[in-house]
Design an enzyme around this catalytic site. Structure first.
Site, PDB file in Angstrom:
ATOM      1  N   ASP A 121       0.831  -1.213   0.000  1.00 35.25           N
ATOM      2  CA  ASP A 121       0.000   0.000   0.000  1.00 35.25           C
ATOM      3  C   ASP A 121       0.867   1.266   0.000  1.00 35.25           C
ATOM      4  O   ASP A 121       0.614   2.210   0.761  1.00 35.25           O
ATOM      5  CB  ASP A 121      -0.939   0.009   1.207  1.00 35.25           C
ATOM      6  CG  ASP A 121      -1.709  -1.290   1.360  1.00 35.25           C
ATOM      7  OD1 ASP A 121      -2.315  -1.723   0.370  1.00 35.25           O
ATOM      8  OD2 ASP A 121      -1.692  -1.880   2.449  1.00 35.25           O
ATOM      9  N   GLU A 307     -11.764  -1.223  -3.121  1.00 42.05           N
ATOM     10  CA  GLU A 307     -10.980  -0.865  -1.949  1.00 42.05           C
ATOM     11  C   GLU A 307      -9.874   0.113  -2.348  1.00 42.05           C
ATOM     12  O   GLU A 307      -9.642   0.375  -3.534  1.00 42.05           O
ATOM     13  CB  GLU A 307     -10.354  -2.104  -1.297  1.00 42.05           C
ATOM     14  CG  GLU A 307      -9.289  -2.796  -2.137  1.00 42.05           C
ATOM     15  CD  GLU A 307      -8.704  -4.024  -1.453  1.00 42.05           C
ATOM     16  OE1 GLU A 307      -9.306  -4.507  -0.468  1.00 42.05           O
ATOM     17  OE2 GLU A 307      -7.653  -4.515  -1.911  1.00 42.05           O
TER      18      GLU A 307
END
Length: 407
Positions: A121, A307
């Site tokens: 991420d 997401e």
């Protein structure tokens, strides 16, 4: 037990030794997955590290490989690993996890990681001091536990200094300190932290699966903190994951999370809400199943993604990106554009292939980049920080830039 261990170590059969070396089975049924509060695990339960540390320089040996942290029921015991340094205690076979097909098929230019560093991420932020700051999900296995939020700094996107753990769950956390059960195991890990420089200060938003999202603020005005909760230290702001912030050029600040189905305006100092949570609208959905994760089926493929949202502004237009799966498994931002922060958004499209779960940013020279961390086997490396050069095409879509460029 000590005697048994000695017997296993000295004279046991290979099968007995192999069984003894297996990681302990999680103590709860796999379907125990609702995030119920629980006492901490016994001391020494986890043998994996909760931080990633400084990382190693990129060499011919570290251009590929990396980590694949699995949470699947069949192999939730381990992490696939390829590279120098110590393998995780629960390492699994690598197989063909870093095929690099996204490069060999000409979808993005050749790209190398910024560091040989276990980082999911990946977020890169241009700070108010002209330096770049990087963070993301760290530790050996974020599906189980980590220590908090780590930070790196660079003057040029090439040389990175490790600033350490700038926010600790145990020392600095509020509601985040509570251990829970996730997929049958003890769980406490910060997911997808993002650092942002907004209205003259640094903020970090983060999430904990099955618990919720939060926003932290620097009390020193420096990226390294220290950090405290900007608001709501006792409870999550929303039940979800993957929070992101966007600071508009008029001083307004917006917060969204998860699949970006809703968004809220915050006060300029992020001390509270400056409006109500409002649905985000998509005017022209992409109904092609090949452009969606199966999680989007329940919404009729009418979501931007499922997401990891990100938001930015270019040429007067708002861009909202949310990760989705594209033909067949690329983990990429689906980007859509609007004239207003809440939409309606239009022209949903795959942005930089395999560039999802991080952010899109502009550097000191006005050039655009999309982070990549390798969340699928199309990528050239796995769970390591990287950036892909990007540009806007004639339609205003952000795409990979193949023109020669170095950071």
């Amino acid at each position: 037990m000590a005697g048994s261990a000695a017997i296993i170590g000295m004279g046991a059969s290979p099968v007995a030794r192999a069984l003894a070396d297996q990681p302990r089975r999680p103590p709860f049924p796999f379907d125990d997955d609702h995030g119920r509060p629980i006492d901490p695990p016994p001391p020494g339960y986890y043998k994996v590290s909760g931080i990633s540390g400084p990382g190693l320089p990129v060499t011919a040996e570290t251009e590929r490989g990396g980590w694949v942290t699995s949470e699947a029921a069949v192999d939730r015991r381990g992490v696939r690993f390829k590279g120098p340094g110590s393998a995780p205690e629960n390492a699994l076979p690598w197989n063909d996890s870093d095929s690099g097909r996204v490069v060999s098929q000409g979808l993005i230019p050749p790209v190398k990681p910024l560091l040989h560093l276990h980082l999911r991420d990946t977020i890169v932020c241009l700070g108010g001091d002209g330096h770049y700051y990087m963070t993301g999900s760290t530790g050996d296995d974020i599906w189980k536990q980590n220590d908090g939020i780590e930070l790196w700094r660079s003057p040029d996107l090439q040389h990175w200094d490790y600033l350490g753990l700038v926010w600790s769950i145990e020392k600095d956390g509020g509601w985040e300190r509570q251990w829970t059960v996730r997929k049958g195991d003890y769980f406490r890990a910060i997911w997808a932290p993002e650092i942002h420089y907004i209205n003259g200060n640094y903020y970090i938003c983060h999430s904990i699966s099955r618990s919720g999202i939060a926003i932290l603020k620097s009390t020193s005005g420096k990226a390294e903190g220290p950090y405290v909760h900007a608001l709501s230290p006792d409870r999550p702001l929303r039940n979800g994951i993957d929070a992101t912030l966007f600071g508009d050029d008029d001083g307004a600040v917006y917060l969204t999370y998860g699949p970006a189905l809703e968004m809220v305006r915050l006060k300029p100092d992020l001390s509270g809400y400056d409006g109500e949570w409002t649905p985000v609208t998509l005017a022209d959905p992409d109904l092609d199943p090949a452009h969606h994760n199966r999680k989007c089926v329940r919404h009729g493929y009418r979501d931007i993604g499922f997401e990891g949202p990100t938001m930015f502004k270019h040429d007067g237009r708002y861009y909202l990106g949310v990760v989705d799966r594209f033909e067949p498994n690329r983990y990429s931002f689906a980007l859509a554009m609007a004239d207003k922060p809440f939409g309606p958004y239009r022209e949903r499209h795959e942005s930089v292939p395999c560039g999802g779960g991080g952010n899109i940013f502009k550097d000191n020279e006005g050039r655009w980049w999309c982070t990549i961390f390798g969340n699928d086997d199309e990528a050239p490396f796995r769970e390591k920080p990287g950036i892909v050069p990007a540009r806007f095409d004639a339609k205003g879509h952000l795409v990979a830039d193949f023109r020669p460029r170095t950071p």
